[in-house]
Design an enzyme around this catalytic site. Sequence first.
Site, PDB file in Angstrom:
ATOM      1  N   PHE A  75      46.142  47.790  37.227  1.00 15.29           N
ATOM      2  CA  PHE A  75      47.538  48.265  37.219  1.00 15.29           C
ATOM      3  C   PHE A  75      48.559  47.150  37.044  1.00 15.29           C
ATOM      4  O   PHE A  75      49.714  47.399  36.712  1.00 15.29           O
ATOM      5  CB  PHE A  75      47.848  49.070  38.495  1.00 15.29           C
ATOM      6  CG  PHE A  75      48.238  48.221  39.678  1.00 15.29           C
ATOM      7  CD1 PHE A  75      47.282  47.692  40.529  1.00 15.29           C
ATOM      8  CD2 PHE A  75      49.573  47.949  39.932  1.00 15.29           C
ATOM      9  CE1 PHE A  75      47.648  46.901  41.606  1.00 15.29           C
ATOM     10  CE2 PHE A  75      49.948  47.162  41.020  1.00 15.29           C
ATOM     11  CZ  PHE A  75      48.981  46.630  41.857  1.00 15.29           C
ATOM     12  N   LYS A  76      48.132  45.881  37.244  1.00 17.23           N
ATOM     13  CA  LYS A  76      49.050  44.755  37.095  1.00 17.23           C
ATOM     14  C   LYS A  76      49.712  44.733  35.711  1.00 17.23           C
ATOM     15  O   LYS A  76      50.804  44.206  35.561  1.00 17.23           O
ATOM     16  CB  LYS A  76      48.314  43.429  37.312  1.00 17.23           C
ATOM     17  CG  LYS A  76      47.624  43.261  38.650  1.00 17.23           C
ATOM     18  CD  LYS A  76      48.586  42.960  39.772  1.00 17.23           C
ATOM     19  CE  LYS A  76      47.924  42.426  41.036  1.00 17.23           C
ATOM     20  NZ  LYS A  76      46.931  43.272  41.673  1.00 17.23           N
ATOM     21  N   ASP A  77      49.050  45.317  34.701  1.00 16.10           N
ATOM     22  CA  ASP A  77      49.634  45.342  33.355  1.00 16.10           C
ATOM     23  C   ASP A  77      50.979  46.074  33.321  1.00 16.10           C
ATOM     24  O   ASP A  77      51.849  45.726  32.529  1.00 16.10           O
ATOM     25  CB  ASP A  77      48.681  46.048  32.372  1.00 16.10           C
ATOM     26  CG  ASP A  77      47.454  45.195  32.046  1.00 16.10           C
ATOM     27  OD1 ASP A  77      47.579  43.962  31.974  1.00 16.10           O
ATOM     28  OD2 ASP A  77      46.370  45.791  31.852  1.00 16.10           O
ATOM     29  N   MET A 102      53.461  43.402  34.587  1.00 10.93           N
ATOM     30  CA  MET A 102      53.418  42.098  33.933  1.00 10.93           C
ATOM     31  C   MET A 102      53.863  42.187  32.477  1.00 10.93           C
ATOM     32  O   MET A 102      54.559  41.320  31.972  1.00 10.93           O
ATOM     33  CB  MET A 102      52.003  41.531  34.044  1.00 10.93           C
ATOM     34  CG  MET A 102      51.933  40.035  34.002  1.00 10.93           C
ATOM     35  SD  MET A 102      52.824  39.216  35.350  1.00 10.93           S
ATOM     36  CE  MET A 102      51.544  39.072  36.588  1.00 10.93           C
TER      37      MET A 102
END
Length: 467
Positions: A118-120, A123
């Site tokens: 989920f960091k995408d 970021m």
Amino acid sequence: MDSLVADMLYKSTRGEAGSVSFQEALFSGLAPDGGLYIPEVLPKYDASFHSSMVEMSYEEVAFAILKPFVGGCFSDQELNTIISEAYSEFRKSDKCELVNLSENHKILELFHGPTFAFKDFAMQMIARMFHQALKNIRKSITIIVATSGDTGAAAVHAFRNLEFVNLYVLFPKDRISEIQRRQMTTEKASNVSVVSVDGNFDDCQSIVKSIFNDKDFSKAVSLTGVNSINWARIISQVVYYLFAASRLPTSAKIDFCVPTGNFGNIYAGYVAKKLGVNIDKLIIATNRNDILHRTLSSGRYRKGEVLQTFSPSMDIQVSSNFERMLYDVYQCNAKIVRKKMESLQLNGSYDIEEDSLRTLKNDFISGVVTEAETLAEIKKVFMHSKMIICPHTAVGTKVSRNFLDEKNITISLATAHPAKFGDAVEKAISRKIVLPKSLDALFYKREKVVEAPNDVNYLKDFIRREQ
Ligand SMILES: *Cc1c(COP(=O)(O)O)cnc(C)c1O
């Protein structure tokens, strides 16, 4: 500026820094008084806004949410471009996907971005925000980030080949998975250096901290951070809570369950609730690094020893974003927040008084999951739903089962693709999992990595040489 709204200003949770614009909050991460930036006032959305979202695409919802927060930093057209480029590589048209575990228990899949976690979501956004803002002011910056895996991969992918940014990612040698390492080391971008540090994650983190604390050095290379306390990351994550809610009947009350370590993702859920989303409870799910669960149960926030688990992206004992929550719980009393943080610094802990703990429990409930339970949960979901989930996601679905409320719809967030944590998943379901094509391809690419000793000065010299 395109629309006639006053610029939103941001203040520090510790109350001893002046108010700043979105752009300054974006670039500085931490406020000069050591606090975290939060908006001075939040917009409030009514039912008509929520019903208008039903017809909107993910990008349109993102624009509507972000617009008031970025103020005059970007024109409408710039913001539109930032959003559409940020999500162009996602593999689903809705970017995320709601799937049923049972009638009123759903999973929100947040791993359809380029690096499968989920960091995408945040970021990709923050990288393009940086790029646009730097282009507007014609300036270059240096970003340095320590990673236990997912953040670094997302950062490398998001910042690669951006003209005004030099990115350094530090990871602990031999302590991240091969896929996570290859996701970082096989990107051949001239503005990215991936550094394997001979130490553990805490060593990487403390190198980054000392570099930031060297004010002359920071200034000389225009140093900036992109860790999960950056407000731009939080607000980017708020979007999927609203988007998911807009895909359910408007009358539905929702409980969101979030596997968490740094309190970043779940704090975004809390912001969504404050914006007017029909959220009842926010469920904190932790692995054995259960500082948040202990805090809610006992009223004492106390650092423990970091334990290694099957869900390594939550192996953390300091939940930095929790400071933002404290600020709200103590009704914006920055002096109390400062006292608590001093106590944390001095004694490794602070206490939350009974009535404040009650306030906290109006919004949050929590649970902790052992290693054996994590594997058993992966197996259970596989047996019952034919779905393979990652160990972090399993921590969430396991805890949410304890709190299923038939009046509500419970949504557990799926934070990573199971293939990223194949070893644990294979252990749980006793079968090999097939790698998605783009992850498989990583094994055929050449790696480029800088080996470094656990030494701040070595890294400073390295960065200086590259300027
Ligand atoms: C980062 C991460 C988490 C924890 O998120 P926080 O915002 O730190 O709470 C959970 N799962 C995965 C897969 C992650 O990469």
